[in-house]
Design a protein around this motif. Structure first.
Motif, PDB file in Angstrom:
ATOM      1  N   ARG A   1      23.952 -18.700  28.644  1.00 34.61           N
ATOM      2  CA  ARG A   1      24.493 -18.882  27.302  1.00 34.61           C
ATOM      3  C   ARG A   1      23.745 -17.992  26.329  1.00 34.61           C
ATOM      4  NH1 ARG A   1      27.909 -22.851  26.930  1.00 34.61           N
ATOM      5  NH2 ARG A   1      28.845 -21.281  25.580  1.00 34.61           N
ATOM      6  N   VAL A   2      24.490 -17.343  25.445  1.00 35.29           N
ATOM      7  CA  VAL A   2      23.896 -16.407  24.491  1.00 35.29           C
ATOM      8  C   VAL A   2      24.251 -16.851  23.078  1.00 35.29           C
ATOM      9  CG1 VAL A   2      23.878 -14.038  23.652  1.00 35.29           C
ATOM     10  CG2 VAL A   2      23.972 -14.485  26.119  1.00 35.29           C
ATOM     11  N   LEU A   3      23.232 -17.048  22.251  1.00 40.90           N
ATOM     12  CA  LEU A   3      23.413 -17.317  20.828  1.00 40.90           C
ATOM     13  C   LEU A   3      23.112 -16.025  20.081  1.00 40.90           C
ATOM     14  CD1 LEU A   3      23.914 -19.647  18.721  1.00 40.90           C
ATOM     15  CD2 LEU A   3      21.429 -19.684  18.454  1.00 40.90           C
ATOM     16  N   GLY A   4      24.063 -15.547  19.294  1.00 42.74           N
ATOM     17  CA  GLY A   4      23.902 -14.282  18.585  1.00 42.74           C
ATOM     18  C   GLY A   4      24.893 -13.263  19.116  1.00 42.74           C
ATOM     19  N   PRO A   5      24.614 -11.973  18.969  1.00 41.19           N
ATOM     20  CA  PRO A   5      23.433 -11.347  18.344  1.00 41.19           C
ATOM     21  C   PRO A   5      23.441 -11.512  16.823  1.00 41.19           C
ATOM     22  CG  PRO A   5      25.064  -9.689  18.877  1.00 41.19           C
ATOM     23  CD  PRO A   5      25.598 -10.978  19.418  1.00 41.19           C
TER      24      PRO A   5
ATOM     25  N   ARG B   1      27.951 -26.102  28.843  1.00 41.66           N
ATOM     26  CA  ARG B   1      27.148 -25.736  30.009  1.00 41.66           C
ATOM     27  C   ARG B   1      25.890 -24.977  29.588  1.00 41.66           C
ATOM     28  NH1 ARG B   1      30.422 -22.027  33.636  1.00 41.66           N
ATOM     29  NH2 ARG B   1      31.652 -23.918  33.901  1.00 41.66           N
ATOM     30  N   ASN B   2      24.755 -25.473  30.070  1.00 40.52           N
ATOM     31  CA  ASN B   2      23.440 -24.845  29.866  1.00 40.52           C
ATOM     32  C   ASN B   2      22.968 -24.833  28.413  1.00 40.52           C
ATOM     33  OD1 ASN B   2      23.009 -24.320  32.604  1.00 40.52           O
ATOM     34  ND2 ASN B   2      24.118 -22.385  32.509  1.00 40.52           N
ATOM     35  N   LEU B   3      23.662 -25.542  27.518  1.00 38.39           N
ATOM     36  CA  LEU B   3      23.157 -25.588  26.144  1.00 38.39           C
ATOM     37  C   LEU B   3      21.884 -26.416  26.033  1.00 38.39           C
ATOM     38  CD1 LEU B   3      26.320 -25.742  23.859  1.00 38.39           C
ATOM     39  CD2 LEU B   3      24.936 -23.784  24.522  1.00 38.39           C
ATOM     40  N   ASP B   4      21.651 -27.316  26.990  1.00 39.30           N
ATOM     41  CA  ASP B   4      20.365 -28.025  27.020  1.00 39.30           C
ATOM     42  C   ASP B   4      19.203 -27.047  27.162  1.00 39.30           C
ATOM     43  OD1 ASP B   4      20.825 -30.647  26.512  1.00 39.30           O
ATOM     44  OD2 ASP B   4      20.960 -31.274  28.604  1.00 39.30           O
ATOM     45  N   ARG B   5      19.424 -25.971  27.916  1.00 40.04           N
ATOM     46  CA  ARG B   5      18.359 -24.967  28.075  1.00 40.04           C
ATOM     47  C   ARG B   5      18.091 -24.239  26.749  1.00 40.04           C
ATOM     48  NH1 ARG B   5      17.929 -23.555  33.591  1.00 40.04           N
ATOM     49  NH2 ARG B   5      18.835 -25.259  34.819  1.00 40.04           N
ATOM     50  N   LEU B   6      19.107 -24.192  25.896  1.00 37.54           N
ATOM     51  CA  LEU B   6      18.951 -23.545  24.596  1.00 37.54           C
ATOM     52  C   LEU B   6      18.177 -24.422  23.616  1.00 37.54           C
ATOM     53  CD1 LEU B   6      19.789 -21.084  22.794  1.00 37.54           C
ATOM     54  CD2 LEU B   6      21.854 -22.363  22.215  1.00 37.54           C
ATOM     55  N   PHE B   7      18.500 -25.722  23.590  1.00 39.98           N
ATOM     56  CA  PHE B   7      17.924 -26.614  22.592  1.00 39.98           C
ATOM     57  C   PHE B   7      16.805 -27.508  23.126  1.00 39.98           C
ATOM     58  CE2 PHE B   7      22.340 -25.859  21.121  1.00 39.98           C
ATOM     59  CZ  PHE B   7      22.020 -25.153  19.981  1.00 39.98           C
ATOM     60  N   LYS B   8      16.693 -27.625  24.462  1.00 41.39           N
ATOM     61  CA  LYS B   8      15.637 -28.447  25.057  1.00 41.39           C
ATOM     62  C   LYS B   8      14.940 -27.676  26.178  1.00 41.39           C
ATOM     63  CE  LYS B   8      18.280 -32.707  24.230  1.00 41.39           C
ATOM     64  NZ  LYS B   8      18.931 -33.872  24.879  1.00 41.39           N
TER      65      LYS B   8
ATOM     66  N   LEU C   1      16.948 -11.126  33.015  1.00 44.11           N
ATOM     67  CA  LEU C   1      16.641 -12.546  32.849  1.00 44.11           C
ATOM     68  C   LEU C   1      17.571 -13.412  33.690  1.00 44.11           C
ATOM     69  CD1 LEU C   1      16.080 -12.483  29.001  1.00 44.11           C
ATOM     70  CD2 LEU C   1      14.372 -13.283  30.643  1.00 44.11           C
ATOM     71  N   GLY C   2      18.862 -13.043  33.682  1.00 41.51           N
ATOM     72  CA  GLY C   2      19.832 -13.793  34.461  1.00 41.51           C
ATOM     73  C   GLY C   2      19.513 -13.774  35.940  1.00 41.51           C
ATOM     74  N   LYS C   3      19.085 -12.642  36.433  1.00 42.63           N
ATOM     75  CA  LYS C   3      18.714 -12.542  37.852  1.00 42.63           C
ATOM     76  C   LYS C   3      17.499 -13.406  38.164  1.00 42.63           C
ATOM     77  CE  LYS C   3      20.703  -7.937  38.522  1.00 42.63           C
ATOM     78  NZ  LYS C   3      20.438  -6.482  38.674  1.00 42.63           N
ATOM     79  N   ARG C   4      16.624 -13.617  37.184  1.00 42.32           N
ATOM     80  CA  ARG C   4      15.480 -14.497  37.378  1.00 42.32           C
ATOM     81  C   ARG C   4      15.882 -15.969  37.347  1.00 42.32           C
ATOM     82  NH1 ARG C   4       9.974 -13.180  36.568  1.00 42.32           N
ATOM     83  NH2 ARG C   4       9.798 -15.386  37.093  1.00 42.32           N
ATOM     84  N   GLY C   5      17.050 -16.267  36.760  1.00 41.93           N
ATOM     85  CA  GLY C   5      17.493 -17.655  36.668  1.00 41.93           C
ATOM     86  C   GLY C   5      17.462 -18.243  35.277  1.00 41.93           C
ATOM     87  N   THR C   6      17.172 -17.448  34.268  1.00 44.02           N
ATOM     88  CA  THR C   6      17.197 -17.926  32.882  1.00 44.02           C
ATOM     89  C   THR C   6      18.634 -18.259  32.489  1.00 44.02           C
ATOM     90  OG1 THR C   6      15.270 -16.595  32.315  1.00 44.02           O
ATOM     91  CG2 THR C   6      16.679 -17.305  30.490  1.00 44.02           C
ATOM     92  N   LYS C   7      18.813 -19.392  31.791  1.00 42.95           N
ATOM     93  CA  LYS C   7      20.168 -19.862  31.505  1.00 42.95           C
ATOM     94  C   LYS C   7      20.532 -19.820  30.026  1.00 42.95           C
ATOM     95  CE  LYS C   7      21.306 -20.707  35.729  1.00 42.95           C
ATOM     96  NZ  LYS C   7      22.282 -19.816  36.395  1.00 42.95           N
ATOM     97  N   ALA C   8      19.611 -19.421  29.154  1.00 45.71           N
ATOM     98  CA  ALA C   8      19.941 -19.366  27.733  1.00 45.71           C
ATOM     99  C   ALA C   8      19.129 -18.275  27.054  1.00 45.71           C
ATOM    100  CB  ALA C   8      19.669 -20.714  27.063  1.00 45.71           C
ATOM    101  N   ALA C   9      19.761 -17.625  26.079  1.00 45.27           N
ATOM    102  CA  ALA C   9      19.077 -16.566  25.332  1.00 45.27           C
ATOM    103  C   ALA C   9      19.515 -16.612  23.876  1.00 45.27           C
ATOM    104  CB  ALA C   9      19.376 -15.198  25.928  1.00 45.27           C
TER     105      ALA C   9
ATOM    106  N   LEU D   1      14.572 -20.499  28.355  1.00 46.27           N
ATOM    107  CA  LEU D   1      15.120 -19.839  27.170  1.00 46.27           C
ATOM    108  C   LEU D   1      14.399 -18.528  26.921  1.00 46.27           C
ATOM    109  CD1 LEU D   1      16.741 -19.793  24.449  1.00 46.27           C
ATOM    110  CD2 LEU D   1      14.840 -21.117  23.451  1.00 46.27           C
ATOM    111  N   ALA D   2      15.168 -17.498  26.605  1.00 44.75           N
ATOM    112  CA  ALA D   2      14.582 -16.223  26.195  1.00 44.75           C
ATOM    113  C   ALA D   2      14.987 -15.935  24.752  1.00 44.75           C
ATOM    114  CB  ALA D   2      15.066 -15.092  27.095  1.00 44.75           C
ATOM    115  N   VAL D   3      14.027 -15.520  23.939  1.00 43.45           N
ATOM    116  CA  VAL D   3      14.285 -15.121  22.556  1.00 43.45           C
ATOM    117  C   VAL D   3      14.071 -13.619  22.496  1.00 43.45           C
ATOM    118  CG1 VAL D   3      13.697 -15.487  20.144  1.00 43.45           C
ATOM    119  CG2 VAL D   3      13.440 -17.362  21.780  1.00 43.45           C
ATOM    120  N   ILE D   4      15.137 -12.880  22.132  1.00 36.77           N
ATOM    121  CA  ILE D   4      15.118 -11.421  22.280  1.00 36.77           C
ATOM    122  C   ILE D   4      15.137 -10.764  20.909  1.00 36.77           C
ATOM    123  CG2 ILE D   4      16.304  -9.440  23.278  1.00 36.77           C
ATOM    124  CD1 ILE D   4      17.518 -11.358  25.346  1.00 36.77           C
TER     125      ILE D   4
END
Length: 894
Positions: free
Chosen positions: A121-125, A4-11, A88-96, A71-74
């Motif tokens: 979806r969160v990749l990391g930290p 779920r929402n990994l497309d937002r991470l990679f695309k 970010l989540g409240k804004r509707g961002t689906k991947a970080a 996607l957000a890169v933090i």
């Protein structure tokens, strides 16, 4: 498992960079430079206190962003990240991607909780970030931008990603994805395997693994991915510490790295040890060359190199092919008398035609499984012309199945030949040993693929265990707070599961031991009975070859004195008296089980006896087993060849040994209270098997039932009986790998019209691959139910109907398929099967079941309508109708 929402991470269509900066030599600056200069064609929005970064105006906060980023890169300090993710989540961002490091366990959990309500979806930290060269996406602080390719790399270590990217870029190797997972707060190996398996732009998946957090999730995703494309793994820590010290042989032998080997093998993926081997394996497996065995034919213009390749092959467990008579005739005719031996030497002056003639003969030989062609540079030959002859021969023999591998020795002289091979997708290697290693990769990969989807029945049909007796014995021990069953109890447990054991009786005193000896008859073995003594022979607690009751009584008294002197604090409960098994030609084996912290129960098989820990001839496997898996486990030990008989020594009853492994596997599946088990020695000869000694450790399991297993076993609880309209009854049960012949029989009894309606095209029969795909099932993400019953003419069990669902990795939607025999129409069998699979889908929490039906299949559409499915026209395929039914309140919100 979830993609779920990994497309937002990679695309992603848009990206926010939180913590961007112009300060040199900082992560925020490097990530900004990479993001803005990789060719990404969407908006990149820096969030920072600085006015501009990379020439782009910045934003003070997430709330100031003009559009919601996919996607957000933090890159900000750890303490600030959870609040940023929530905003970010409240804004509707689906991947970080959280590149920030320094997270405590508590902060990581807070990060996870901040993302969860927003389905983010969160990749990391502590991630290097990701690179997707085909999309111009470099959201990382890597020092190079890799080339575009079709190989995906997933690694926990940031430095491994940068090292591989550097290594590969220098060699012109490209990637579809490079992914640094970091500390896996959310996205893990299972998620990424599922996502990459479904990406048509990914040809192969490379994994660098330090640890796995969810064994069943990983195994399920890995098995699914490996069915679709090569998955190759480097696992670090081959020499890490073993499992915690254990009091059984099995626990001492089953070190953690060996368990990973067993898991990778069962998942159908290939393990390698280094970077060059990793990319060699990608090249070899990526050609798609099929292989059926481990017999290699070697063709060389240099005798020494052929010998070196042969040594590498034999020492690594491969075999030289023995040429077929017709091949030898062809080679004699083409090369001259005395030439037809393997390795095949064609002379240092070999012209291109000699290579072509020899390769033609070897590619046609049914007695080899692959051909390795070697070339050593000489002053009188043209290596490039020889390479062209090899390529032309392969093109002319496309229908032949043997893979061909090459190794052109030298540097400058071989460079053009290697380019030629690469352009024609012919695997080529810089040394013969590397080429042999690549061949053995193909062999190992084939073996792993064969084992990939083997899932055995919950209770093998060969025996019916006495679970009541085992439950009483184990419950009593746990109630008495005993960790170990006595030898007498352990043997009763084995006997309840059909494992032959020697006649063993318990005696509290030397006098009772003498009475037991009289009842059994000699020769006898006497052993001390104590919950505190593991290795009885070490303290004088074993006496063998006793014949008379009086001798047993005297030895029991002497043994009691010896043991009390050696271990004064040990609790002595008495003795066991057992018959001495006189089986001169029997082998001593060990069958065991231990609990691995990650993968749960692990089974062990190998050479047994008192020197088992010195010999170290053993192999490991994950339960559950079946006969094929048990035989494969046995085949990975050195003693396997002896068990098949040699000279005057008869072969062991291998089926009895495999069945014993299955029985013990089933015991482990049925009783999660069994924490450790040793059967050592297990005698095996032509007459069968006999357990001489056994130890079983029990306790309250950390996880109930089958949940502790890395591979979900056969769900016996789904078995049921149904009655159709004409009164006939059928057993409905989950499908098994062993059902493939029943599937073929069922298809053979379908009308051509019914097959066309079911498979959307004319079909005469199912291929082995298609039938295996239907029957070899991962019960953790798929389910198939079959209706079986007797053939009215022969009485044989046949299949009358089958239904299955395949869920997506999110377990939200599942696609169904159903088929009943043509002569069963109108009896309501399909309707009952569909009801049962829908009930199962509800129990798994699946929200929607759907399927595609040909518009002319009115009977299927009518059944779907009766079941409550909604019909939807398929605009892309006018002849196809989509039907779907919502279960339990509809789909979860995205």
């Amino acid at each position: 498992m979830t993609v779920r929402n990994l497309d937002r991470l990679f695309k992603p269509a848009s990206i926010a960079l939180i913590g961007a900066t112009r300060k040199p030599n900082t992560i925020g600056a490097v990530v900004a430079r990479n993001l803005f200069n990789a060719g990404f064609d969407g908006p990149i929005m820096p969030v920072t206190g600085e006015r501009a970064v990379e020439g782009v105006l910045t934003y003070k906060s997430v709330d100031d962003l003009p559009v919601t980023p996919d996607l957000a890169v933090i890159c900000t300090p750890a303490a600030t990240v959870p609040a940023t993710v929530d905003a970010l989540g409240k804004r509707g961002t689906k991947a970080a991607i959280v590149i920030s490091s320094g997270f405590s366990k508590e902060q990581t959990q807070t990060l996870r909780e901040a993302a969860k309500p927003h389905l983010m979806r969160v990749l990391g930290p502590n991630s290097l970030g990701i690179m997707v060269p085909g999309r111009g996406l470099n959201a990382s602080f890597g020092h190079v931008t890799p080339k575009k390719g079709d190989v995906a790399l997933v690694a926990q270590s940031s430095m491994v990603v940068t090292s591989i990217a550097d290594w590969a870029t220098a060699r012109g190797i490209g990637f579809s994805h490079l992914i640094s997972m970091g500390d896996k707060a959310d996205v893990d190996f299972g998620d990424l395997l599922d996502y990459l398996a479904g990406d048509a732009n990914v040809r192969a998946i490379l994994l660098y693994i330090e640890s796995i957090s969810d064994a069943r999730k990983f195994m399920s995703a890995a098995r699914s991915a490996a069915r679709q494309k090569p998955v190759i793994v480097i696992k670090s820590g081959r020499t890490d510490e073993a499992l915690e010290a254990s009091t059984s042989h099995t626990g001492a032998l089953a070190v953690s790295d060996a368990v990973y080997d067993a898991a990778f093998r069962r998942a159908g993926i290939l393990r390698v040890s280094g970077l060059d081997e990793l990319f060699d394996a990608v090249g070899t497996l990526g050609t798609g060359s099929p292989i059926t065995g481990d017999r290699l034919a070697i063709l060389t213009n240099g005798g020494g190199m052929g010998v070196m390749a042969t040594d590498s092959l034999i020492l690594s467990g491969g075999r030289l092919a023995q040429f077929a008579p017709e091949t030898m005739d062809a080679l004699e005719k083409a090369l001259g008398a005395g030439s037809a031996r393997n390795p095949l030497r064609i002379g240092g002056d070999a012209p291109p035609k000699r290579y072509a003639d020899a390769l033609n003969a070897l590619m046609a030989d049914p007695n080899n499984d692959a051909v390795l062609v070697l070339n050593c540079p000489t002053a009188v030959t043209d290596g490039l012309a020889a390479a062209q002859a090899v390529v032309d021969t392969m093109i002319a023999n496309k229908t032949r199945k043997h893979p061909v591998l090459t190794s052109w020795l030298g540097d400058n002289t071989a460079a053009e030949a290697r380019k030629l091979f690469a352009a024609n997708r012919v695997p080529t290697y810089d040394t013969p040993s590397h080429a042999v290693r690549a061949f053995l990769h193909l062999v190992e990969y084939r073996r792993n693929q064969e084992l990939l989807m083997e899932t055995p029945p919950s209770v093998p049909e060969d025996f019916q265990p006495d679970g009541i007796t085992v439950r009483k014995i184990i419950s009593r021990a746990i109630a008495e707070k005993r960790d170990w069953l006595s030898e007498y109890e352990a043997k009763r447990v084995l006997a309840a599961y059909g494992v032959p054991v020697v006649d063993t009786r318990r005696a509290d005193t030397p006098e009772e031991a003498a009475h037991c000896a009289e009842m059994i008859g000699g020769p006898l073995a006497l052993k001390i009975l104590s919950p505190d003594i593991t290795h009885k022979s070490d303290v004088g607690g074993v006496a063998l070859h006793l014949t008379e009751p009086a001798e047993v009584k005297a030895e029991a008294e002497a043994m009691l004195a010896r043991v009390r002197e050696a271990v004064p604090d040990a609790r002595i409960e008495g003795f066991t008296v057992q018959e001495m098994a006189v089986r001169a030609d029997a082998y001593e084996l060990i069958v065991g089980m231990t609990e691995n912290e990650l993968f749960g129960p692990v089974l062990l098989f190998g050479e047994g006896g008192i020197g088992v820990e010195v010999v170290e001839d053993y192999a490991l496997a994950l339960p559950p087993l079946n006969m094929k898996l048990a035989t494969e486990l046995m085949g990975r030990t050195r003693i396997w060849r002896q068990l098949q008989g040699y000279r005057s020594r008869a072969a062991v009853d291998l089926e009895a040994v495999a069945l014993t492994l299955n029985k013990i596997s089933q015991l482990i599946v049925d009783f999660p209270e069994v924490a450790e088990l040793d059967v050592n020695p297990l005698l095996a000869d032509a007459e069968g098997v006999l357990a001489l000694d056994a130890r079983i450790k029990v306790g309250v399991p950390a996880l109930p039932g089958a949940k502790r297993l890395a591979i979900r076993p056969y769900p016996k609880g789904l078995e049921d009986r149904i009655t159709i309209k004409d009164g006939r009854q059928f057993l409905v049960r989950p499908i098994l790998p062993e059902d493939e012949p029943l599937v073929h029989h069922m298809v053979a009894n379908q009308t051509q019209e019914d097959l066309r309606l079911r498979f959307f095209a004319p079909l005469k029969r199912l291929s082995h691959q298609a039938a295996a795909r239907l029957t070899q099932m991962d019960y953790d993400r798929e389910m198939g139910l079959v209706a079986v019953g007797p053939d009215p003419e022969t009485g044989d069990t046949i299949m009358y109907g089958v239904v299955r669902i395949t869920a997506d990795p999110d377990n939200l939607r599942a696609e169904y398929a159903v088929m009943v025999r043509s002569d069963m129409k109108g009896q309501g069998l399909g309707y009952q099967l569909m009801n049962k699979i829908l009930d199962y889908a509800r129990s798994r929490g699946i929200k929607e079941v759907y399927g595609e039906v040909l518009r002319e299949n009115t009977s299927m559409l009518g059944m779907c309508r009766a079941l409550g499915f909604i019909r939807k026209e398929n605009l892309d395929e006018p002849g196809v109708v989509e039907v779907r039914i919502e279960l339990g309140g509809g789909l979860a919100a995205e």
